[in-house]
Scaffold this motif. Sequence first.
Motif, PDB file in Angstrom:
ATOM      1  N   THR A 206      38.631  56.864  40.774  1.00  0.00           N
ATOM      2  CA  THR A 206      37.869  56.487  39.578  1.00  0.00           C
ATOM      3  C   THR A 206      37.200  55.121  39.768  1.00  0.00           C
ATOM      4  O   THR A 206      36.080  54.909  39.297  1.00  0.00           O
ATOM      5  CB  THR A 206      38.799  56.443  38.358  1.00  0.00           C
ATOM      6  OG1 THR A 206      39.919  55.582  38.642  1.00  0.00           O
ATOM      7  CG2 THR A 206      39.304  57.834  38.005  1.00  0.00           C
ATOM      8  N   ARG A 213      28.414  54.206  40.222  1.00  0.00           N
ATOM      9  CA  ARG A 213      27.586  54.144  39.008  1.00  0.00           C
ATOM     10  C   ARG A 213      26.906  52.781  38.892  1.00  0.00           C
ATOM     11  O   ARG A 213      25.709  52.686  38.624  1.00  0.00           O
ATOM     12  CB  ARG A 213      28.452  54.400  37.765  1.00  0.00           C
ATOM     13  CG  ARG A 213      28.816  55.863  37.551  1.00  0.00           C
ATOM     14  CD  ARG A 213      29.602  56.045  36.260  1.00  0.00           C
ATOM     15  NE  ARG A 213      29.882  57.438  35.994  1.00  0.00           N
ATOM     16  CZ  ARG A 213      29.040  58.288  35.394  1.00  0.00           C
ATOM     17  NH1 ARG A 213      27.843  57.868  35.008  1.00  0.00           N
ATOM     18  NH2 ARG A 213      29.386  59.547  35.184  1.00  0.00           N
ATOM     19  N   HIS A 217      22.943  52.174  38.890  1.00  0.00           N
ATOM     20  CA  HIS A 217      22.354  51.517  37.713  1.00  0.00           C
ATOM     21  C   HIS A 217      21.566  50.288  38.134  1.00  0.00           C
ATOM     22  O   HIS A 217      20.446  50.046  37.664  1.00  0.00           O
ATOM     23  CB  HIS A 217      23.460  51.101  36.721  1.00  0.00           C
ATOM     24  CG  HIS A 217      23.843  52.191  35.763  1.00  0.00           C
ATOM     25  ND1 HIS A 217      22.944  52.812  34.907  1.00  0.00           N
ATOM     26  CD2 HIS A 217      25.056  52.777  35.496  1.00  0.00           C
ATOM     27  CE1 HIS A 217      23.553  53.722  34.176  1.00  0.00           C
ATOM     28  NE2 HIS A 217      24.859  53.728  34.527  1.00  0.00           N
ATOM     29  N   GLU A 223      21.060  56.944  33.693  1.00  0.00           N
ATOM     30  CA  GLU A 223      22.415  57.468  33.533  1.00  0.00           C
ATOM     31  C   GLU A 223      22.428  58.983  33.655  1.00  0.00           C
ATOM     32  O   GLU A 223      23.361  59.569  34.214  1.00  0.00           O
ATOM     33  CB  GLU A 223      22.972  57.040  32.174  1.00  0.00           C
ATOM     34  CG  GLU A 223      24.367  57.568  31.869  1.00  0.00           C
ATOM     35  CD  GLU A 223      25.413  57.070  32.860  1.00  0.00           C
ATOM     36  OE1 GLU A 223      26.392  57.821  33.125  1.00  0.00           O
ATOM     37  OE2 GLU A 223      25.246  55.953  33.396  1.00  0.00           O
ATOM     38  N   THR A 224      21.372  59.631  33.158  1.00  0.00           N
ATOM     39  CA  THR A 224      21.308  61.097  33.227  1.00  0.00           C
ATOM     40  C   THR A 224      21.277  61.558  34.682  1.00  0.00           C
ATOM     41  O   THR A 224      22.009  62.469  35.082  1.00  0.00           O
ATOM     42  CB  THR A 224      20.054  61.610  32.500  1.00  0.00           C
ATOM     43  OG1 THR A 224      20.096  61.192  31.123  1.00  0.00           O
ATOM     44  CG2 THR A 224      19.992  63.131  32.566  1.00  0.00           C
ATOM     45  N   ILE A 226      22.274  59.901  37.280  1.00  0.00           N
ATOM     46  CA  ILE A 226      23.536  59.564  37.927  1.00  0.00           C
ATOM     47  C   ILE A 226      24.599  60.593  37.600  1.00  0.00           C
ATOM     48  O   ILE A 226      25.332  61.066  38.499  1.00  0.00           O
ATOM     49  CB  ILE A 226      24.004  58.162  37.491  1.00  0.00           C
ATOM     50  CG1 ILE A 226      23.010  57.095  37.994  1.00  0.00           C
ATOM     51  CG2 ILE A 226      25.405  57.870  38.045  1.00  0.00           C
ATOM     52  CD1 ILE A 226      23.301  55.705  37.467  1.00  0.00           C
ATOM     53  N   SER A 227      24.691  60.982  36.318  1.00  0.00           N
ATOM     54  CA  SER A 227      25.698  61.957  35.902  1.00  0.00           C
ATOM     55  C   SER A 227      25.457  63.301  36.577  1.00  0.00           C
ATOM     56  O   SER A 227      26.396  63.966  37.039  1.00  0.00           O
ATOM     57  CB  SER A 227      25.668  62.115  34.375  1.00  0.00           C
ATOM     58  OG  SER A 227      26.000  60.902  33.743  1.00  0.00           O
ATOM     59  N   GLN A 228      24.167  63.702  36.667  1.00  0.00           N
ATOM     60  CA  GLN A 228      23.856  64.968  37.335  1.00  0.00           C
ATOM     61  C   GLN A 228      24.233  64.904  38.825  1.00  0.00           C
ATOM     62  O   GLN A 228      24.762  65.865  39.386  1.00  0.00           O
ATOM     63  CB  GLN A 228      22.365  65.277  37.177  1.00  0.00           C
ATOM     64  CG  GLN A 228      21.948  65.631  35.759  1.00  0.00           C
ATOM     65  CD  GLN A 228      20.449  65.829  35.629  1.00  0.00           C
ATOM     66  OE1 GLN A 228      19.685  65.527  36.559  1.00  0.00           O
ATOM     67  NE2 GLN A 228      20.002  66.332  34.469  1.00  0.00           N
ATOM     68  N   LEU A 230      26.560  62.983  40.277  1.00  0.00           N
ATOM     69  CA  LEU A 230      28.011  62.986  40.464  1.00  0.00           C
ATOM     70  C   LEU A 230      28.606  64.342  40.138  1.00  0.00           C
ATOM     71  O   LEU A 230      29.609  64.756  40.754  1.00  0.00           O
ATOM     72  CB  LEU A 230      28.651  61.900  39.605  1.00  0.00           C
ATOM     73  CG  LEU A 230      28.296  60.456  39.989  1.00  0.00           C
ATOM     74  CD1 LEU A 230      28.899  59.468  38.993  1.00  0.00           C
ATOM     75  CD2 LEU A 230      28.767  60.152  41.395  1.00  0.00           C
ATOM     76  N   THR A 231      27.984  65.055  39.194  1.00  0.00           N
ATOM     77  CA  THR A 231      28.489  66.388  38.833  1.00  0.00           C
ATOM     78  C   THR A 231      28.261  67.375  39.979  1.00  0.00           C
ATOM     79  O   THR A 231      29.124  68.210  40.296  1.00  0.00           O
ATOM     80  CB  THR A 231      27.782  66.897  37.566  1.00  0.00           C
ATOM     81  OG1 THR A 231      28.041  65.994  36.487  1.00  0.00           O
ATOM     82  CG2 THR A 231      28.298  68.285  37.190  1.00  0.00           C
TER      83      THR A 231
END
Length: 449
Positions: A206, A213, A217, A223-224, A226-228, A230-231
């Motif tokens: 974590t 992140r 950044h 953020e969108t 980045i989240s995509q 990492l997913t």
Amino acid sequence: MENLRLACRIGRDGPDIGRRLDDGKNYTFEGDVKQSKAGGSGIGTREDGYVWFGCFQDGIVQFPFIRKDPSGQMWYFEEKNRSPYDTKNQTHANIVEVANKNANIARHHVKQQNHEARAQRHYEEAQKGKQTIKELKIDRLRVEEELKSKIKELEVQCAQIKTENYKLKEELRLLKSSEAEDGAKTFANSKYKELYDEAKVPVHQTDFVATLRSFLHAYGISETSISQFLTKMKKDPKMTNAELAQPLWTSELNLSNGRTFYSILNEVIRNDKDDERGILKHATVIARTINQLCVAARLSPETAIFPRDGCVYRGAVIPTDYIPFFSIGRSYRVPQFLATSFNIETAQRFCTKAKLASAKQGSKHPGVIWYVHVDPCGSFDNEKLCKNANFIERSNYSREEEYLFVPYSVFTVTMVHLSTSSDYPHIIHVQAAPDNKEESETLMLAPWS
């Protein structure tokens, strides 16, 4: 006593020595006896000191004794000391004549013996001289051979010293040519080195994801996105941060304007600038985590995958103005991660791809294939294993094998083949340093890689 018989009887078997004469004196035979079948002559010594000479016929002495004078040179007849002799059919004059004659013979005989003795001594001395000369010649030849052999050894040593001296001078020259000028950017004065020395590898996954992140950044990724990103990454909670770093580096997912994660990371490391958001600081934490793959390879060399024949390849383009930098003998550092392939076909494919991209931008840079060599003994000897690179398997390419060199790795140019046609790439051979820590920190930085 009318007849004086001989002390040593003459015959076929030679004289009988030591027989007493009739005059009661003991005679001893000396020297050679000139003899015939029934007679002869000889020289001897009587016990009272007289030297005698005898002339014999049928074993009977034919004349009185002859004495040797004190000089030892003359033999003469001495009447008063003569022994009885046979007077039959002989006169005193005859006997004296025979005695004088035989005295002359005796003198000649002695002279001849002396001459022969001197000749024998001279001969032996001559033979010794010849032997000495022969031995001296042999010794001289042996010494000459030893000197020739020593001279050859010294010539070889001199040639080796000259060669080593030349190599040292050449290395010094190349080292000076590889060292950056005062004030130039180097690994020693880089911000990356300062922050890398302070960076710590996150303990938990974590924490590592949080660093990713923050890094993205700081680069300006939303953020969108980045989240995509990492997913879509293949994450497993059981994976170590080093294991997570491998798919992170090899991911071809686009983050911004077609940029991949590894291209963004290399750009930040090359720029070597930090800001209030700590973009370079986050980059050094990520780099230190990726570098753990190299540490793992050193700890388990038997499981490390090693390039065939100790050679990997990299395909790219290179601006013409930068080609002179890569001169033979120059050592330099590359201020970014350097990805290479185990397969030359992969490097050629990347070269072609880079040329097309360059042509679209209007630059039309020529292609280049880098042959990166590492010590082939590293395949079985942990001490020879390159400590600055590790094998990474790209899951998105089924047959691609990558050898990843850490930022600021050291390379030395060993061979350059410049192409005369734009259809064929330039070829540059470089040797990777086995351990960056053993190399100078003030080497020039490559303007292109």
